[in-house]
Write a protein that holds these residues in place. Sequence first.
Motif, PDB file in Angstrom:
ATOM      1  N   CYS A  21       0.851  -1.196   0.000  1.00  0.00           N
ATOM      2  CA  CYS A  21       0.000   0.000   0.000  1.00  0.00           C
ATOM      3  C   CYS A  21       0.886   1.245   0.000  1.00  0.00           C
ATOM      4  CB  CYS A  21      -0.916  -0.006   1.223  1.00  0.00           C
ATOM      5  SG  CYS A  21      -1.955   1.469   1.331  1.00  0.00           S
ATOM      6  N   PRO A  22       0.718   2.132  -0.979  1.00  0.00           N
ATOM      7  CA  PRO A  22       1.618   3.288  -1.081  1.00  0.00           C
ATOM      8  C   PRO A  22       1.504   4.282   0.074  1.00  0.00           C
ATOM      9  CG  PRO A  22      -0.148   3.464  -2.691  1.00  0.00           C
ATOM     10  CD  PRO A  22      -0.263   2.112  -2.057  1.00  0.00           C
ATOM     11  N   VAL A  23       0.410   4.221   0.834  1.00  0.00           N
ATOM     12  CA  VAL A  23       0.240   5.158   1.951  1.00  0.00           C
ATOM     13  C   VAL A  23       0.081   4.439   3.292  1.00  0.00           C
ATOM     14  CG1 VAL A  23      -0.654   7.056   0.539  1.00  0.00           C
ATOM     15  CG2 VAL A  23      -2.245   5.355   1.484  1.00  0.00           C
ATOM     16  N   GLU A  24       0.358   3.135   3.310  1.00  0.00           N
ATOM     17  CA  GLU A  24       0.274   2.324   4.534  1.00  0.00           C
ATOM     18  C   GLU A  24      -1.071   2.465   5.240  1.00  0.00           C
ATOM     19  OE1 GLU A  24       3.759   3.085   6.894  1.00  0.00           O
ATOM     20  OE2 GLU A  24       5.073   2.235   5.380  1.00  0.00           O
ATOM     21  N   ALA A  25      -2.149   2.388   4.468  1.00  0.00           N
ATOM     22  CA  ALA A  25      -3.494   2.536   5.033  1.00  0.00           C
ATOM     23  C   ALA A  25      -4.044   1.227   5.598  1.00  0.00           C
ATOM     24  CB  ALA A  25      -4.450   3.060   3.958  1.00  0.00           C
ATOM     25  N   ILE A  26      -3.395   0.107   5.304  1.00  0.00           N
ATOM     26  CA  ILE A  26      -3.899  -1.201   5.720  1.00  0.00           C
ATOM     27  C   ILE A  26      -3.163  -1.671   6.971  1.00  0.00           C
ATOM     28  CG2 ILE A  26      -4.201  -3.616   5.045  1.00  0.00           C
ATOM     29  CD1 ILE A  26      -4.134  -2.591   2.094  1.00  0.00           C
ATOM     30  N   THR A  27      -3.923  -2.087   7.962  1.00  0.00           N
ATOM     31  CA  THR A  27      -3.329  -2.676   9.159  1.00  0.00           C
ATOM     32  C   THR A  27      -3.867  -4.092   9.337  1.00  0.00           C
ATOM     33  OG1 THR A  27      -5.035  -1.731  10.592  1.00  0.00           O
ATOM     34  CG2 THR A  27      -2.979  -0.482  10.366  1.00  0.00           C
ATOM     35  N   ILE A  28      -3.009  -4.943   9.859  1.00  0.00           N
ATOM     36  CA  ILE A  28      -3.376  -6.337  10.126  1.00  0.00           C
ATOM     37  C   ILE A  28      -2.972  -6.642  11.564  1.00  0.00           C
ATOM     38  CG2 ILE A  28      -3.052  -8.750   9.479  1.00  0.00           C
ATOM     39  CD1 ILE A  28      -2.090  -7.727   6.718  1.00  0.00           C
ATOM     40  N   ARG A  29      -3.902  -7.233  12.299  1.00  0.00           N
ATOM     41  CA  ARG A  29      -3.637  -7.646  13.686  1.00  0.00           C
ATOM     42  C   ARG A  29      -4.109  -9.086  13.851  1.00  0.00           C
ATOM     43  NH1 ARG A  29      -2.199  -3.929  17.192  1.00  0.00           N
ATOM     44  NH2 ARG A  29      -2.282  -1.756  16.608  1.00  0.00           N
ATOM     45  N   LEU A  30      -3.486  -9.776  14.795  1.00  0.00           N
ATOM     46  CA  LEU A  30      -3.956 -11.120  15.117  1.00  0.00           C
ATOM     47  C   LEU A  30      -5.330 -11.033  15.758  1.00  0.00           C
ATOM     48  CD1 LEU A  30      -0.796 -12.865  16.623  1.00  0.00           C
ATOM     49  CD2 LEU A  30      -1.776 -13.172  14.350  1.00  0.00           C
ATOM     50  N   ALA A  31      -6.262 -11.804  15.258  1.00  0.00           N
ATOM     51  CA  ALA A  31      -7.593 -11.847  15.858  1.00  0.00           C
ATOM     52  C   ALA A  31      -7.462 -12.422  17.258  1.00  0.00           C
ATOM     53  CB  ALA A  31      -8.524 -12.705  15.010  1.00  0.00           C
ATOM     54  N   GLY A  32      -8.194 -11.872  18.171  1.00  0.00           N
ATOM     55  CA  GLY A  32      -8.151 -12.343  19.548  1.00  0.00           C
ATOM     56  C   GLY A  32      -7.194 -11.538  20.396  1.00  0.00           C
ATOM     57  N   SER A  33      -5.899 -11.561  20.053  1.00  0.00           N
ATOM     58  CA  SER A  33      -4.909 -10.870  20.882  1.00  0.00           C
ATOM     59  C   SER A  33      -4.708  -9.416  20.468  1.00  0.00           C
ATOM     60  CB  SER A  33      -3.561 -11.590  20.824  1.00  0.00           C
ATOM     61  OG  SER A  33      -2.936 -11.407  19.560  1.00  0.00           O
ATOM     62  N   GLY A  34      -4.981  -9.101  19.202  1.00  0.00           N
ATOM     63  CA  GLY A  34      -4.753  -7.742  18.721  1.00  0.00           C
ATOM     64  C   GLY A  34      -3.290  -7.427  18.441  1.00  0.00           C
ATOM     65  N   GLU A  35      -2.428  -8.440  18.551  1.00  0.00           N
ATOM     66  CA  GLU A  35      -1.001  -8.234  18.292  1.00  0.00           C
ATOM     67  C   GLU A  35      -0.793  -7.821  16.833  1.00  0.00           C
ATOM     68  OE1 GLU A  35       3.020 -10.945  18.053  1.00  0.00           O
ATOM     69  OE2 GLU A  35       1.402 -11.602  19.351  1.00  0.00           O
ATOM     70  N   PRO A  36       0.014  -6.776  16.595  1.00  0.00           N
ATOM     71  CA  PRO A  36       0.207  -6.313  15.225  1.00  0.00           C
ATOM     72  C   PRO A  36       0.966  -7.320  14.356  1.00  0.00           C
ATOM     73  CG  PRO A  36       1.421  -4.929  16.782  1.00  0.00           C
ATOM     74  CD  PRO A  36       0.718  -5.969  17.569  1.00  0.00           C
ATOM     75  N   VAL A  37       0.466  -7.483  13.142  1.00  0.00           N
ATOM     76  CA  VAL A  37       1.142  -8.273  12.121  1.00  0.00           C
ATOM     77  C   VAL A  37       1.808  -7.301  11.150  1.00  0.00           C
ATOM     78  CG1 VAL A  37       0.822  -9.909  10.216  1.00  0.00           C
ATOM     79  CG2 VAL A  37      -0.472 -10.197  12.341  1.00  0.00           C
ATOM     80  N   PHE A  38       1.031  -6.301  10.703  1.00  0.00           N
ATOM     81  CA  PHE A  38       1.539  -5.245   9.831  1.00  0.00           C
ATOM     82  C   PHE A  38       0.761  -3.963  10.091  1.00  0.00           C
ATOM     83  CE2 PHE A  38       2.013  -2.576   6.190  1.00  0.00           C
ATOM     84  CZ  PHE A  38       3.356  -2.691   5.918  1.00  0.00           C
TER      85      PHE A  38
END
Length: 77
Positions: free
Chosen positions: A56-73
Motif C-alpha cells: 500500500c503506497p500510503v500504509e493505510a492497511i493494518t493487520i492484527r492477530l484476531a483475539g490478541s490484537g497483536e500487530p502483524v503489519f
Amino acid sequence: MGQRWQVAVDRSVCVGSGLCVGTAPAAFTLDSARQSHPVASEADADAAVLAAAEGCPVEAITIRLAGSGEPVFPPEE
C-alpha cells in the motif's frame, strides 16, 4: 487451524490506488469513491493480504492477530 487476522483500512489515509484489490482481490474491494474496504473484518492469514498491506503506497492497511490484537503489519518497532 491457522491464524486469523483482523484487517482494517484507514479510509482517511487511503488514496484509492487499487493496489490492494489487484494484489488480493478476494480480500479487498473499492467503493464508488475509490476507497478500499476489506471484504471481511476478519480472515484467515493469507500471503496476498500481507503483500497488499506491505505494498500500500500510503500504509493505510493494518493487520492484527484476531483475539490478541497483536500487530502483524505494520510491525511494532
